[in-house]
Design a protein around this motif. Structure first.
Motif, PDB file in Angstrom:
ATOM      1  N   CYS A  79      -2.714   6.795  -0.272  1.00  0.00           N
ATOM      2  CA  CYS A  79      -3.920   6.354   0.446  1.00  0.00           C
ATOM      3  C   CYS A  79      -4.624   7.533   1.117  1.00  0.00           C
ATOM      4  O   CYS A  79      -3.985   8.356   1.769  1.00  0.00           O
ATOM      5  CB  CYS A  79      -3.566   5.317   1.501  1.00  0.00           C
ATOM      6  N   SER A 124      -5.958   7.013  10.250  1.00  0.00           N
ATOM      7  CA  SER A 124      -4.611   7.494  10.038  1.00  0.00           C
ATOM      8  C   SER A 124      -3.623   6.409   9.629  1.00  0.00           C
ATOM      9  O   SER A 124      -2.466   6.678   9.395  1.00  0.00           O
ATOM     10  CB  SER A 124      -4.126   8.189  11.311  1.00  0.00           C
ATOM     11  N   ASN A 125      -4.093   5.170   9.530  1.00  0.00           N
ATOM     12  CA  ASN A 125      -3.184   4.104   9.087  1.00  0.00           C
ATOM     13  C   ASN A 125      -4.004   2.976   8.466  1.00  0.00           C
ATOM     14  O   ASN A 125      -5.193   2.817   8.735  1.00  0.00           O
ATOM     15  CB  ASN A 125      -2.356   3.595  10.271  1.00  0.00           C
ATOM     16  N   ILE A 126      -3.355   2.174   7.627  1.00  0.00           N
ATOM     17  CA  ILE A 126      -4.026   1.041   6.980  1.00  0.00           C
ATOM     18  C   ILE A 126      -3.073  -0.148   6.981  1.00  0.00           C
ATOM     19  O   ILE A 126      -1.860   0.025   6.812  1.00  0.00           O
ATOM     20  CB  ILE A 126      -4.484   1.420   5.543  1.00  0.00           C
ATOM     21  N   LYS A 127      -3.663  -1.358   7.190  1.00  0.00           N
ATOM     22  CA  LYS A 127      -2.830  -2.570   7.219  1.00  0.00           C
ATOM     23  C   LYS A 127      -3.524  -3.693   6.475  1.00  0.00           C
ATOM     24  O   LYS A 127      -4.758  -3.825   6.546  1.00  0.00           O
ATOM     25  CB  LYS A 127      -2.615  -3.020   8.674  1.00  0.00           C
ATOM     26  N   ILE A 163       0.852  -1.186   0.000  1.00  0.00           N
ATOM     27  CA  ILE A 163       0.000   0.000   0.000  1.00  0.00           C
ATOM     28  C   ILE A 163       0.891   1.239   0.000  1.00  0.00           C
ATOM     29  O   ILE A 163       1.789   1.366   0.840  1.00  0.00           O
ATOM     30  CB  ILE A 163      -0.939   0.031   1.231  1.00  0.00           C
ATOM     31  N   ASP A 164       0.644   2.089  -0.934  1.00  0.00           N
ATOM     32  CA  ASP A 164       1.388   3.353  -1.002  1.00  0.00           C
ATOM     33  C   ASP A 164       0.683   4.350  -0.076  1.00  0.00           C
ATOM     34  O   ASP A 164      -0.377   4.890  -0.411  1.00  0.00           O
ATOM     35  CB  ASP A 164       1.390   3.859  -2.459  1.00  0.00           C
ATOM     36  N   LYS A 165       1.264   4.534   1.093  1.00  0.00           N
ATOM     37  CA  LYS A 165       0.580   5.346   2.103  1.00  0.00           C
ATOM     38  C   LYS A 165       0.555   6.838   1.760  1.00  0.00           C
ATOM     39  O   LYS A 165      -0.245   7.594   2.314  1.00  0.00           O
ATOM     40  CB  LYS A 165       1.182   5.102   3.477  1.00  0.00           C
ATOM     41  N   ASP A 166       1.424   7.231   0.832  1.00  0.00           N
ATOM     42  CA  ASP A 166       1.366   8.626   0.375  1.00  0.00           C
ATOM     43  C   ASP A 166       0.115   8.855  -0.479  1.00  0.00           C
ATOM     44  O   ASP A 166      -0.426   9.954  -0.533  1.00  0.00           O
ATOM     45  CB  ASP A 166       2.616   8.984  -0.434  1.00  0.00           C
ATOM     46  N   TYR A 194      -7.351   6.897   3.091  1.00  0.00           N
ATOM     47  CA  TYR A 194      -8.042   6.275   4.232  1.00  0.00           C
ATOM     48  C   TYR A 194      -9.570   6.407   4.138  1.00  0.00           C
ATOM     49  O   TYR A 194     -10.256   6.719   5.107  1.00  0.00           O
ATOM     50  CB  TYR A 194      -7.526   6.863   5.558  1.00  0.00           C
TER      51      TYR A 194
END
Lengths: 63, 339
Positions: B144, B175-178, B139-142, B146
């Motif tokens: 994402c 604020s986060n994904i897993k 996952i590209d958190k930049d 959410y």
């Protein structure tokens, strides 16, 4: 032909070992409770004889 | 549980084990002194009453043991000087039985579900998902945002959006994904549904077929002999023929020709049948002989006396005396209808 309840043998709901077992058994609504009494609704009886066979006081029969 | 007990030259006792009793009334038919009466089997079966399924008149019972010998369900125990008559060589023995071969069993659980007496216990260990599939996730958190769409759509419940309460005034804002790789099946639903193309999923399951070992499902299966009534459901339903049932009787069950079955308004036969062998079809009683033990509980419960049990042979062996043979032989050939 609907069933007949022998009122001398019938312990009524209060004295019945099954607390009105015939009422609980009859799914046709031919035996119902009204103010603590067992009441027969002849039109609903479809002669399955389940109440006759299972009455703990052997109070139900056919004439 | 009720017991009749007397002491003379020898001690004799008869114990009725109500939790094994099916209310078939075989003992009632066999008792030479008419000391046994059938209890309210149908009301008990419907849960309207709590009562023993048979009543033994202590004064009438002669403690002969015929009832215990005839009971195919081991619901009556007859003891002589404290020893169970079944362990004494000169009393009759039932030889019917049921067995589930755990070597053949594939632990599918169909028998456990079907068993009308809940006599089968199954415990199986299934492989984990990551033993069966291979792949990679990223996952590209930049990218994402959410939004939680992937989490809502993931069929494997492998995606978790986390809410960091320290970094956010509003705990509803993620604020986060897993992605939990032990749950992910690499189906790519998340990747397809992501509005920001932030998720990468590569499924390599097909490419890795040779590395993925086909797991063997391990387990334990127990058939409780005490609860089993040898109805044959497990044998019939088992897809790999792991269950073998030898029934107590062979013979037939049928309805009398002029039977006026009251069907849905009565259904006493279906209620009392310990084998789940009877159902109401088109407002009439229909029995499936495959699951019937020919115990006769239905015949006794039918107020119309419409069911006939005709037994041709039984698995009761070692009947030594002529009088017992005559008496127990009465279980065969006679049409066992309600009295």
């Amino acid at each position: 032909m609907p069933v007949v309840i022998d009122l001398e043998k019938c312990g009524k709901i209060a004295e019945c070992p099954g607390e009105g077992l015939c009422i609980k058994i009859c799914e046709q609504g031919a035996l119902i409770e009204k103010e603590g009494e067992i009441v027969l609704v002849p039109d609903n009886c479809d002669d399955c004889d389940l109440c006759i066979q299972n009455c703990p006081n052997q109070a139900i029969s056919k004439e | 549980m009720s017991t009749v007990c007397r002491h003379g030259k020898e001690s004799r006792s008869l114990t009725h084990k109500n939790d094994h009793c099916v209310g078939c009334g075989i003992c009632v038919d066999m008792c030479p002194t008419e000391a046994i009466r059938l209890g309210p089997v149908m009301p008990v079966a419907r849960g309207l009453l709590e009562a023993d399924l048979i009543n033994i008149n202590q004064k009438e019972c002669c403690l002969c043991g015929l009832c215990a010998a005839s009971c195919p369900f081991d619901a009556l125990e007859f003891n002589l000087n404290g020893k169970n008559s079944k362990e004494l060589g000169n009393y009759p023995q039932w030889t019917h039985n049921a067995n589930i071969d755990s070597e053949t069993c594939i632990y599918c659980g169909r028998c456990e579900t079907a068993c009308p007496q809940d006599a089968i216990y199954l415990k199986r260990v299934l492989p984990t998902i990551d033993e069966l599939v291979r792949g990679e996730t990223d996952i590209d958190k930049d990218k994402c945002i959410y939004c939680g769409i992937c989490e809502e759509m993931c069929p494997a419940n492998a995606i978790e959006i986390e809410f960091n309460q320290i970094n956010s005034n509003n705990p509803q804002v993620a604020s986060n994904i897993k992605i939990d790789e032990s749950k992910c099946i690499y189906c790519s639903i998340c990747k397809r549904v992501c509005p920001e193309s932030a998720i990468k999923i590569v499924c390599t399951t097909c490419m890795s077929q040779e590395d993925i070992i086909i797991p063997e499902i391990e387990g334990n299966i127990i058939l409780d002999d005490k609860k089993c009534i040898n109805c044959g459901w497990c044998q019939e339903i088992c897809p790999v023929d792991a269950a073998q049932v030898i029934k107590p009787f062979e013979g037939e069950i049928f309805y009398v020709d002029d039977f006026e079955c009251k069907g849905d308004s009565c259904h006493a036969c279906a209620d009392v049948c310990p084998c789940n062998a009877i159902s109401m079809v088109d407002n009439r009683s229909v029995v499936n002989p495959v699951f019937c033990t020919l115990c006769g509980a239905c015949a006794k419960a039918c107020p119309q006396k419409g069911i006939v049990i005709k037994r041709s042979s039984m698995k009761l062996k070692n009947i030594k005396s002529k009088s017992w043979n005559d008496r127990l032989g009465g279980l065969l050939h006679q049409a066992s209808q309600s009295k």
